[in-house]
Design a protein around this motif. Structure first.
Motif, mmCIF file in Angstrom:
data_model
loop_
_atom_site.group_PDB
_atom_site.id
_atom_site.type_symbol
_atom_site.label_atom_id
_atom_site.label_comp_id
_atom_site.label_asym_id
_atom_site.label_seq_id
_atom_site.Cartn_x
_atom_site.Cartn_y
_atom_site.Cartn_z
ATOM 1 N N SER A 62 0.826 -1.206 0.000
ATOM 2 C CA SER A 62 0.000 0.000 0.000
ATOM 3 C C SER A 62 0.862 1.259 0.000
ATOM 4 C CB SER A 62 -0.934 0.010 1.215
ATOM 5 O OG SER A 62 -0.188 -0.006 2.417
ATOM 6 N N ILE A 63 2.060 1.174 0.590
ATOM 7 C CA ILE A 63 2.974 2.318 0.617
ATOM 8 C C ILE A 63 3.663 2.464 -0.732
ATOM 9 C CG2 ILE A 63 5.084 3.253 1.660
ATOM 10 C CD1 ILE A 63 4.352 1.706 4.211
ATOM 11 N N THR A 64 4.169 1.355 -1.257
ATOM 12 C CA THR A 64 4.990 1.424 -2.469
ATOM 13 C C THR A 64 4.183 1.705 -3.724
ATOM 14 O OG1 THR A 64 4.872 -0.988 -2.740
ATOM 15 C CG2 THR A 64 6.718 -0.120 -1.484
ATOM 16 N N ARG A 65 2.893 1.401 -3.716
ATOM 17 C CA ARG A 65 2.089 1.627 -4.920
ATOM 18 C C ARG A 65 2.101 3.075 -5.366
ATOM 19 N NH1 ARG A 65 -2.353 -2.567 -2.815
ATOM 20 N NH2 ARG A 65 -1.726 -4.377 -4.053
ATOM 21 N N SER A 66 2.154 3.998 -4.414
ATOM 22 C CA SER A 66 2.138 5.426 -4.775
ATOM 23 C C SER A 66 3.379 5.826 -5.567
ATOM 24 C CB SER A 66 2.028 6.287 -3.519
ATOM 25 O OG SER A 66 3.150 6.108 -2.684
ATOM 26 N N TYR A 67 4.463 5.055 -5.447
ATOM 27 C CA TYR A 67 5.705 5.408 -6.125
ATOM 28 C C TYR A 67 5.700 5.040 -7.605
ATOM 29 C CZ TYR A 67 7.667 6.686 -1.649
ATOM 30 O OH TYR A 67 7.897 7.320 -0.450
ATOM 31 N N TYR A 68 4.707 4.257 -8.035
ATOM 32 C CA TYR A 68 4.608 3.938 -9.460
ATOM 33 C C TYR A 68 4.245 5.171 -10.272
ATOM 34 C CZ TYR A 68 4.504 -1.147 -8.520
ATOM 35 O OH TYR A 68 4.807 -2.432 -8.148
ATOM 36 N N ARG A 69 3.480 6.059 -9.677
ATOM 37 C CA ARG A 69 2.973 7.221 -10.414
ATOM 38 C C ARG A 69 4.117 8.105 -10.907
ATOM 39 N NH1 ARG A 69 -0.416 7.356 -5.715
ATOM 40 N NH2 ARG A 69 -2.314 6.146 -6.088
ATOM 41 N N GLY A 70 4.080 8.415 -12.172
ATOM 42 C CA GLY A 70 5.098 9.283 -12.753
ATOM 43 C C GLY A 70 6.388 8.582 -13.128
ATOM 44 N N ALA A 71 6.439 7.260 -12.953
ATOM 45 C CA ALA A 71 7.661 6.525 -13.297
ATOM 46 C C ALA A 71 7.847 6.459 -14.810
ATOM 47 C CB ALA A 71 7.617 5.121 -12.710
ATOM 48 N N ASP A 72 9.092 6.625 -15.249
ATOM 49 C CA ASP A 72 9.438 6.494 -16.666
ATOM 50 C C ASP A 72 9.983 5.109 -16.970
ATOM 51 O OD1 ASP A 72 9.082 9.380 -17.503
ATOM 52 O OD2 ASP A 72 10.576 9.628 -15.909
ATOM 53 N N GLY A 73 10.601 4.488 -15.956
ATOM 54 C CA GLY A 73 11.185 3.163 -16.137
ATOM 55 C C GLY A 73 10.914 2.267 -14.941
ATOM 56 N N VAL A 74 10.714 0.995 -15.216
ATOM 57 C CA VAL A 74 10.495 0.001 -14.158
ATOM 58 C C VAL A 74 11.479 -1.144 -14.356
ATOM 59 C CG1 VAL A 74 8.897 -1.689 -13.176
ATOM 60 C CG2 VAL A 74 8.041 0.541 -13.918
ATOM 61 N N LEU A 75 12.161 -1.522 -13.285
ATOM 62 C CA LEU A 75 13.037 -2.695 -13.309
ATOM 63 C C LEU A 75 12.333 -3.804 -12.543
ATOM 64 C CD1 LEU A 75 16.461 -0.948 -12.579
ATOM 65 C CD2 LEU A 75 15.370 -1.416 -14.791
ATOM 66 N N LEU A 76 12.004 -4.856 -13.260
ATOM 67 C CA LEU A 76 11.269 -6.002 -12.718
ATOM 68 C C LEU A 76 12.301 -7.075 -12.384
ATOM 69 C CD1 LEU A 76 8.349 -7.051 -12.282
ATOM 70 C CD2 LEU A 76 8.359 -7.801 -14.664
ATOM 71 N N VAL A 77 12.614 -7.214 -11.090
ATOM 72 C CA VAL A 77 13.791 -7.971 -10.667
ATOM 73 C C VAL A 77 13.428 -9.316 -10.037
ATOM 74 C CG1 VAL A 77 15.840 -7.914 -9.182
ATOM 75 C CG2 VAL A 77 15.043 -5.808 -10.289
ATOM 76 N N TYR A 78 14.204 -10.346 -10.397
ATOM 77 C CA TYR A 78 14.096 -11.656 -9.750
ATOM 78 C C TYR A 78 15.506 -12.184 -9.519
ATOM 79 C CZ TYR A 78 15.313 -13.934 -14.163
ATOM 80 O OH TYR A 78 15.979 -14.342 -15.302
ATOM 81 N N ASP A 79 15.618 -13.246 -8.744
ATOM 82 C CA ASP A 79 16.886 -13.894 -8.408
ATOM 83 C C ASP A 79 16.973 -15.186 -9.215
ATOM 84 O OD1 ASP A 79 18.926 -15.403 -7.237
ATOM 85 O OD2 ASP A 79 18.331 -14.957 -5.184
ATOM 86 N N ILE A 80 18.009 -15.333 -10.041
ATOM 87 C CA ILE A 80 18.114 -16.528 -10.885
ATOM 88 C C ILE A 80 18.281 -17.806 -10.061
ATOM 89 C CG2 ILE A 80 19.141 -15.152 -12.746
ATOM 90 C CD1 ILE A 80 21.779 -16.744 -12.185
ATOM 91 N N GLY A 81 18.618 -17.649 -8.768
ATOM 92 C CA GLY A 81 18.777 -18.800 -7.892
ATOM 93 C C GLY A 81 17.548 -19.094 -7.045
ATOM 94 N N LYS A 82 16.463 -18.302 -7.246
ATOM 95 C CA LYS A 82 15.212 -18.515 -6.499
ATOM 96 C C LYS A 82 14.057 -18.568 -7.491
ATOM 97 C CE LYS A 82 16.616 -16.226 -2.184
ATOM 98 N NZ LYS A 82 16.322 -15.098 -1.269
#
Length: 201
Positions: free
Chosen positions: A69-89
């Protein structure tokens, strides 16, 4: 010299290397053990790209459900998104569709640039749970860029940000006289990642 500011947000499960990616890019530092991010962390860096001074303002978000609920507000106005995962998980890779859906629902920029980043690429092959080809295929099917990187060795860390920022700037230039073409359609259905019949190596 033209000065441009771009906003980035880093999303993904907890402990996949989001904070390490940010720290390596902004401070050229790697910390083996990093405290869990509470809410969001912020970093910034100035780049010279295509004859422009580009300031990247980067928000590293907590991966725990508690902070959504806190982090959702930070999406607004974003120009780039890094969608990150761990190759070992493998679970962190299987959760990418949920994170992409979060992005679709909360980003207000229809022309946002999204890159899938497989972190901890320095892991030996016997600890890898997600193959390069499988992740590349998933990203391609969703129209997303893909790269593997390592905060520990700094492999591709700079490229993650430079490639996305360069694409964003060129899209701005190409679409300056017209409506930008959406990179992600907000009503696009995200395909779940199917578990293979055999365990990935």
């Amino acid at each position: 010299m033209v000065f441009v500011t771009l906003k980035y947000i880093i999303i993904g499960d907890s402990e996949v290397g989001k904070s390490s990616l940010l720290l390596q890019f902004t401070e050229q530092t790697f910390v083996g053990t990093h405290d869990l991010t509470i809410g969001v962390e912020f970093g910034a860096k100035l780049l010279d790209l295509d004859g422009r001074k580009v300031k990247l303002e980067i928000w590293d978000t907590a991966g725990q459900e508690t902070f959504l609920s806190i982090t959702r507000s930070y999406y607004r106005g974003a120009d780039g998104v890094l969608l990150v995962y761990d190759i070992g998980k493998r679970d962190s890779f299987l959760h990418l569709p949920r994170w992409l859906q979060e992005c679709q629902q909360n980003c207000m920029n229809s022309g946002i640039e999204v890159m899938v980043v497989g972190m901890k690429a320095d892991l030996p092959d016997d600890l890898r749970q997600v193959s390069f080809d499988e992740a590349q295929d998933w990203a391609t099917r969703h129209g997303l860029h893909f790269i593997e990187a390592s905060a520990k060795t700094a492999m591709n860390v700079e490229s993650v940000f430079v490639q996305t920022a360069t694409t964003i700037l060129r899209n701005f230039d190409a679409n300056s006289a017209a409506s930008p073409v959406a990179k992600i359609s907000l009503d696009t259905k995200v395909e779940p990642i199917k578990a293979p019949s055999e365990c990935c190596a």
